[in-house]
Scaffold this motif. Structure first.
Motif, PDB file in Angstrom:
ATOM      1  N   SER A  25       8.178  -8.249  27.693  1.00 27.74           N
ATOM      2  CA  SER A  25       8.081  -6.885  28.205  1.00 27.74           C
ATOM      3  C   SER A  25       9.420  -6.181  28.062  1.00 27.74           C
ATOM      4  O   SER A  25      10.459  -6.813  27.961  1.00 27.74           O
ATOM      5  N   ILE A  28      10.501  -2.769  23.277  1.00 24.92           N
ATOM      6  CA  ILE A  28      10.229  -3.603  22.110  1.00 24.92           C
ATOM      7  C   ILE A  28       9.583  -2.751  21.021  1.00 24.92           C
ATOM      8  O   ILE A  28       8.562  -2.122  21.258  1.00 24.92           O
ATOM      9  N   SER A  30       9.143  -4.208  17.725  1.00 24.67           N
ATOM     10  CA  SER A  30       8.294  -5.193  17.060  1.00 24.67           C
ATOM     11  C   SER A  30       8.793  -6.593  17.403  1.00 24.67           C
ATOM     12  O   SER A  30       9.935  -6.767  17.822  1.00 24.67           O
ATOM     13  N   ILE A  31       7.898  -7.552  17.216  1.00 21.98           N
ATOM     14  CA  ILE A  31       8.223  -8.954  17.482  1.00 21.98           C
ATOM     15  C   ILE A  31       7.960  -9.766  16.227  1.00 21.98           C
ATOM     16  O   ILE A  31       6.885  -9.653  15.632  1.00 21.98           O
ATOM     17  N   SER A  53       4.416 -13.340  13.095  1.00 20.75           N
ATOM     18  CA  SER A  53       3.635 -12.184  13.513  1.00 20.75           C
ATOM     19  C   SER A  53       2.314 -12.092  12.751  1.00 20.75           C
ATOM     20  O   SER A  53       1.363 -11.479  13.226  1.00 20.75           O
ATOM     21  N   ARG A  71      -1.182 -16.252  19.564  1.00 18.22           N
ATOM     22  CA  ARG A  71      -0.514 -15.076  20.114  1.00 18.22           C
ATOM     23  C   ARG A  71      -1.445 -13.887  20.095  1.00 18.22           C
ATOM     24  O   ARG A  71      -2.355 -13.785  19.267  1.00 18.22           O
ATOM     25  N   ASN A  73      -0.784 -10.114  19.718  1.00 18.20           N
ATOM     26  CA  ASN A  73       0.261  -9.138  19.399  1.00 18.20           C
ATOM     27  C   ASN A  73       0.120  -7.857  20.211  1.00 18.20           C
ATOM     28  O   ASN A  73       1.113  -7.203  20.524  1.00 18.20           O
ATOM     29  N   ASN A  76       1.868  -8.667  23.334  1.00 20.69           N
ATOM     30  CA  ASN A  76       3.209  -9.271  23.177  1.00 20.69           C
ATOM     31  C   ASN A  76       3.272 -10.630  23.881  1.00 20.69           C
ATOM     32  O   ASN A  76       4.257 -10.959  24.545  1.00 20.69           O
ATOM     33  N   THR A  77       2.233 -11.407  23.719  1.00 22.17           N
ATOM     34  CA  THR A  77       2.102 -12.671  24.445  1.00 22.17           C
ATOM     35  C   THR A  77       1.832 -13.807  23.474  1.00 22.17           C
ATOM     36  O   THR A  77       1.063 -13.652  22.512  1.00 22.17           O
ATOM     37  N   ALA A  97      11.417 -15.627  21.376  1.00 22.88           N
ATOM     38  CA  ALA A  97      10.881 -14.534  20.568  1.00 22.88           C
ATOM     39  C   ALA A  97      12.024 -13.806  19.861  1.00 22.88           C
ATOM     40  O   ALA A  97      13.109 -13.645  20.428  1.00 22.88           O
ATOM     41  N   LEU A  99      13.053 -10.262  18.412  1.00 24.33           N
ATOM     42  CA  LEU A  99      12.611  -8.895  18.684  1.00 24.33           C
ATOM     43  C   LEU A  99      13.462  -7.850  17.964  1.00 24.33           C
ATOM     44  O   LEU A  99      14.637  -8.081  17.700  1.00 24.33           O
TER      45      LEU A  99
END
Length: 121
Positions: A25, A28, A30-31, A53, A71, A73, A76-77, A97, A99
């Protein structure tokens, strides 16, 4: 500020299952890869599983066929489903992660606070 919050650890008997969750959280954009690491007492931290991703995954040899990383997306988990747990899986499990804050600010490496998994009868 970015936070990774883990949940789902605990005490389980050998052969049992647990599901770990880690939600990112904050600001963000992108991850990239999200993964799970663990550190057992007296040992170095080791990679357990990682997911890109796009959903490509990689596992430590010791957990292949027993653990599954996935995951969401949109949330974001990242999750780690752990089946057929063994005493040697006992460790503190950490979420990781990579980020980006924007299209050109990043990447940054973030870690969760860790969650204890104990496998014992």
């Amino acid at each position: 500020q970015v936070q990774l919050v883990e949940s789902g650890g605990g005490l389980v008997q050998p052969g049992g299952s647990l599901r770990l969750s880690c939600a990112a959280s904050g600001t963000i954009f992108s991850i990239g890869p999200m993964g799970w690491y663990r550190r057992a007492p007296g040992k170095e931290r080791e990679l357990v599983a990682v997911s890109t991703s796009r959903g490509s995954t990689n596992y430590a040899d010791s957990v292949v066929g027993r653990f599954t990383i996935s995951r969401d997306n949109a949330k974001n988990t990242v999750y780690l489903q752990m089946n057929n747990l063994k005493p040697e899986d006992t460790a503190v499990y950490y979420c990781n992660a990579v980020l980006w804050y924007s299209d050109y600010i990043g990447p940054f490496d973030y870690w969760g606070q860790g969650t204890q998994v104990t496998v014992s009868s």
